[in-house]
Design an enzyme around this catalytic site. Structure first.
Site, PDB file in Angstrom:
ATOM      1  N   GLY A 133     -35.128 -18.839 -25.456  1.00 31.24           N
ATOM      2  CA  GLY A 133     -34.186 -18.629 -26.778  1.00 31.24           C
ATOM      3  C   GLY A 133     -32.649 -18.507 -26.018  1.00 31.24           C
ATOM      4  O   GLY A 133     -32.575 -19.134 -25.063  1.00 31.24           O
ATOM      5  N   SER A 134     -31.930 -17.988 -26.835  1.00 25.42           N
ATOM      6  CA  SER A 134     -30.518 -17.847 -26.390  1.00 25.42           C
ATOM      7  C   SER A 134     -29.636 -16.978 -27.586  1.00 25.42           C
ATOM      8  O   SER A 134     -29.917 -17.440 -28.712  1.00 25.42           O
ATOM      9  CB  SER A 134     -29.933 -19.000 -25.787  1.00 25.42           C
ATOM     10  OG  SER A 134     -30.657 -19.437 -24.723  1.00 25.42           O
ATOM     11  N   ASN A 135     -28.560 -16.455 -27.159  1.00 27.00           N
ATOM     12  CA  ASN A 135     -27.381 -16.303 -28.077  1.00 27.00           C
ATOM     13  C   ASN A 135     -26.280 -16.792 -27.199  1.00 27.00           C
ATOM     14  O   ASN A 135     -26.323 -16.914 -26.019  1.00 27.00           O
ATOM     15  CB  ASN A 135     -27.145 -14.615 -28.211  1.00 27.00           C
ATOM     16  CG  ASN A 135     -28.350 -13.877 -28.377  1.00 27.00           C
ATOM     17  OD1 ASN A 135     -28.935 -14.015 -29.789  1.00 27.00           O
ATOM     18  ND2 ASN A 135     -28.893 -12.769 -27.657  1.00 27.00           N
ATOM     19  N   ASN A 175     -30.519 -19.267 -32.129  1.00 28.45           N
ATOM     20  CA  ASN A 175     -31.919 -19.830 -32.363  1.00 28.45           C
ATOM     21  C   ASN A 175     -32.259 -20.210 -33.785  1.00 28.45           C
ATOM     22  O   ASN A 175     -33.422 -20.776 -33.905  1.00 28.45           O
ATOM     23  CB  ASN A 175     -32.837 -19.319 -31.497  1.00 28.45           C
ATOM     24  CG  ASN A 175     -32.709 -19.243 -29.900  1.00 28.45           C
ATOM     25  OD1 ASN A 175     -32.701 -18.037 -29.503  1.00 28.45           O
ATOM     26  ND2 ASN A 175     -32.203 -20.133 -29.438  1.00 28.45           N
TER      27      ASN A 175
END
Length: 813
Positions: free
Chosen positions: A247-249, A519
């Site tokens: 995922g990620s920010n 995401n």
């Protein structure tokens, strides 16, 4: 391109006599043709300057030499993980590790080595990667990228030839071998199809015509596979980014919000902490041509996320559905032939034999169509039975995309967010991620420019099967009628590859005060400027956002409104460890707890549990997942159990509103019956494990490195914490005793008007997987202590590092 490195190397020499060995000019490149034989004996070399935490700054005269230095340095840190991945893409896991063992899932979702090998050996024997390498740019890789990959293979091989492996994971192992350019490209291919064919490998290799051994014949398979409602829910779960181990920010702030008037970027990708999808940190420099710092996925020859002197960028896993299905109408006389406008077309057989350790080789046949491989399922919840009448083919346009590294290379040379956008438009290589960027002029960019099948809502309306009419709205998975020629997927004029969207159709937002993604879809990249109007396959709009998205938008919009932001503000955001779910629900959960008659609740097993002590712990909890926070672990275990057993519609008194998507749903229903049960189960669980209800989180969320227990802050997807950490619960080992995936290569980047970017980085799991390396746990200790590494980008910063170590690495003839 051949550029002299003598001036820079002279400056290296000025740091002391110990560095004089590095002042020799990099040898001239061979004039021979750039094939693997040249890589083996053509005298490739590079200068590697190591600074704090083992970060290599690789200096070379051209792309082949740069690739050589990169392959060498990656091998030095990660040879066993890299070698394991090359076993995967060569289809030899069963030979070395057994057919029934599981891969590490870094290069596909195959559940067993045998299915992984059948697929990847089939890719090799069909010449898929070689054909992509031979495709001229822009549809195929550029010459610069091919030189990088050639050099990377040579550097990896040279390290193997000149060094002894000390990592016990592969010391003395027969499966560690030299590699070729095709091996490196095959690894890039695996990454490209990770969200498509790579997720369907079990179904591709298990597909059998009806009547053969292992085929899903009979009346029980078809109804489940053809149930539109069940298929819609299964597809939604299968493509739900919240369920990925990636995922990620990422957030970019415009100059209007910063103290310097220049941009800021915070990238926080969430990737596995172990195995072949780890990041590796480095800088690449060809004087006058390329100067970029950041991180790459292992086995990749380029910086995937990073920064240069003018621009910084990160990626987040996107909601675009990178595949579609075609439902085939089969020839009544032959289930391996399908009809298109009434004319039969025979499937292509791909018969593969895989050697197996301790047993006979296994031979299986895969079946391929004009649309892609026949697939028997997309996960256990979405069966796609091959019957006498029907089969399903998987279309994955990224199986024709070897451009991802070209995109990264072009972004590394960009000078602004406009340049980043232009790089994405020209190369079109990103398979499954968004891009967030900021530049030194104060610009920002969010774009979902990724390779997606050109599935328009109009095409779906005309050509969906009954299953597709259910799965497409739910997940973006189109199921098209493969028997109709008028249902062919079209092409956009600005697309470099047939059958995909051109970049002009990608959801994009330029120069907003902030752009952010966690995401969810592109809709709320900026809550004040929602993005709409894109086709469903890109993602949804006006639907509930995840707790992490809601918390992130709250945080970054408040930061933008405050203004005068600096890199230090980005660092604070990374480790704020605020729990959005806690802010929404902890106080009401504590009240519901206090209202339980006699302080007792009924557990799932029917037993009565005294939960009264939990009420005060929840009420006094500071709503963070700092490692010192008391009550965080209790809420975490409670919230996971509550949300797993109680539908969202039964939890909240104020339902979701598209007019207020960040603040809704809200107000926990204290009368929800699941609250008492979740409290009872949590209290019983913690007491059985000998864990105090108010124990500091870090005592039970930690990793052990070198025999030392390192507390880890952060929290899970369910809690919505920016600093995401996912760990399997193991009460016998003390709780969350090892991180599976989460925050990985973190970078906080800005500019202050000087020549050099202001950058702070952190590689949470450190550079090396080798327990004997000094760089096995050093940054993990920093992460545990919420400390950062000051990036050394400009030459003066590299050369003044107190830890500077210079190596001139070269092939031996």
């Amino acid at each position: 391109m051949r550029l002299s490195t003598r001036p820079i190397l002279r400056r290296v020499a000025l740091t002391g006599a110990a560095l004089l060995a590095a002042t020799a000019a990099v040898p001239q490149a061979s004039a021979a043709a750039p094939d693997d034989r040249t890589a083996a004996g053509g005298g490739l070399s590079a200068v590697i300057r190591y600074t704090e935490n083992g970060v290599p700054h690789i200096l070379a005269r051209d792309y082949a030499h740069l690739g050589f230095g990169t392959g060498w340095a990656q091998a030095a840190d990660q040879v066993c993980v890299l070698a394991d991945g090359f076993v995967t893409v060569s289809g030899e896991r069963s030979r070395w590790f057994g057919a029934d063992a599981a891969p590490d899932f870094s290069l596909s979702s195959a559940t067993k080595n045998l299915s992984s090998d059948l697929y990847f050996k089939g890719v090799r024997e069909s010449g898929t990667v070689e054909k992509l390498l031979a495709t001229p740019a822009p549809a195929g890789p550029t010459e610069d990228l091919e030189e990088l990959m050639r050099g990377w293979a040579a550097g990896y091989n040279a390290w193997l030839a000149q060094n002894k492996i000390t990592d016990p994971a592969c010391k003395g192992a027969g499966w560690v071998r030299p590699v070729t350019t095709v091996d490196v490209a095959a690894r890039g291919f695996a990454v490209s199809v990770l969200g498509g064919q790579g997720r369907g490998i079990d179904g591709i290799t298990a597909a059998r015509p009806p009547g053969t051994v292992g085929s899903p014949t009979g009346p029980t398979a078809l109804p489940q596979g053809a149930d539109p409602a069940a298929a819609a829910e299964a597809a939604r779960e299968f493509f739900d980014t919240g369920r990925y181990d990636m995922g990620s920010n990422a957030v970019a702030f415009a100059g209007s919000t910063t103290a310097s008037g220049r941009g800021l970027l915070l990238g926080n990708p969430h990737y596995p902490w172990h195995g072949g999808r780890r990041f590796w940190q480095f800088q690449q420099t060809i004087p006058g041509e390329l100067n970029v710092s950041g991180a790459s996925l292992l086995g990749t020859a380029v910086v995937n996320i990073g920064f240069n002197e003018k621009v910084a960028w990160s990626h987040t896993v996107a909601t675009g559905t990178p595949v579609n299905l075609h439902q085939l109408a089969l020839d009544p006389a032959d289930p391996t032939a399908y009809l298109v406008d009434g004319t039969p077309e025979r499937m292509t057989r791909r018969t593969v034999t895989v050697p197996v350790a301790g047993g006979a080789p296994v031979t299986r046949t895969q079946w391929w169509t004009r649309y892609g491989p026949v697939v028997s399922d997309l996960g256990p919840g979405l069966p796609l039975p091959w019957t006498a009448q029907t089969a399903y083919a998987l279309n994955d346009p990224n199986a024709a995309n070897l451009r991802g590294s070209d995109t990264a290379l072009a972004m590394g040379k960009a000078r602004s967010v406009t340049g980043v956008q232009d790089a994405l438009r020209r190369t079109q290589g990103l398979p499954w991620v968004n891009t967030v960027a900021a530049d030194s002029a104060g610009g920002t960019l969010f774009t979902q420019t990724q390779v997606l099948p050109r599935i328009t809502d109009e095409l779906v309306a005309r050509c969906s099967t009954p299953m597709g009419r259910a799965t497409y709205p739910a997940s973006g998975l189109a199921v098209l009628d493969g028997s109709r020629g008028d249902c062919v997927i079209g092409s956009d004029p600005d697309a470099v590859q047939p059958g995909v969207f051109g970049p002009g159709k990608a959801p994009t937002l330029r120069d907003a005060p902030y752009v952010e993604n966690s995401n969810d879809s592109a809709w709320l990249a900026n809550a004040d400027r929602p993005l709409t109007g894109y086709e469903r396959i890109w993602g949804n709009v006006a639907t509930p956002r995840s707790p992490r998205t809601r918390g992130a938008v709250e945080d970054v919009s408040a930061m933008a409104a405050k203004g005068r932001l600096t890199v230090a503000d980005l660092q604070k955001q990374q480790f704020a460890n605020r729990v959005p779910a806690g802010d929404l629900a902890a106080a009401d959960a504590a009240k519901a707890c206090s209202a339980l008659p006699g302080g007792t609740a009924t557990a799932s097993d029917g037993g009565a549990v005294d939960v009264s002590a939990a009420c005060g712990v929840l009420a006094s909890w500071d709503r963070t997942t700092d490692s010192t926070s008391r009550g965080a672990l209790l809420f975490d275990r409670f919230w996971r159990k509550l949300t797993a057993s109680t539908p969202a519609k039964d939890l909240w008194l104020v339902p979701f509103s598209a007019a207020d998507p960040v603040r809704t749903p809200r107000t926990l229903d204290q009368a929800a019956p699941g609250i008492g049960r979740a409290l009872a189960d949590t209290v019983a669980e913690l007491k059985a494990a000998g864990i105090a209800l108010d124990a500091p989180l870090g005592e039970h969320q930690f990793v052990v490195r070198g025999g030392r227990k390192l507390p880890v802050g952060g929290g899970t997807e369910a809690l919505g914490v920016w600093n995401k950490i996912e760990a399997p619960w193991n009460a016998a080992a003390g709780g969350y005793a090892e991180v599976a995936h989460g925050s990985s290569h973190i970078q906080a980047v800005g500019w202050d008007g000087g020549r050099c970017p202001v950058a702070r980085t952190l590689l949470t799991y450190s550079q090396s997987s080798n327990p004997s390396s000094p760089y096995y746990a050093d940054q993990t200790r920093l992460y545990s202590e919420e400390r950062w590494v000051t990036a050394r980008f400009c030459e003066r910063d590299i050369l003044t590092s107190p830890k500077l170590r210079v190596a001139l690495v070269r092939e031996r003839r």
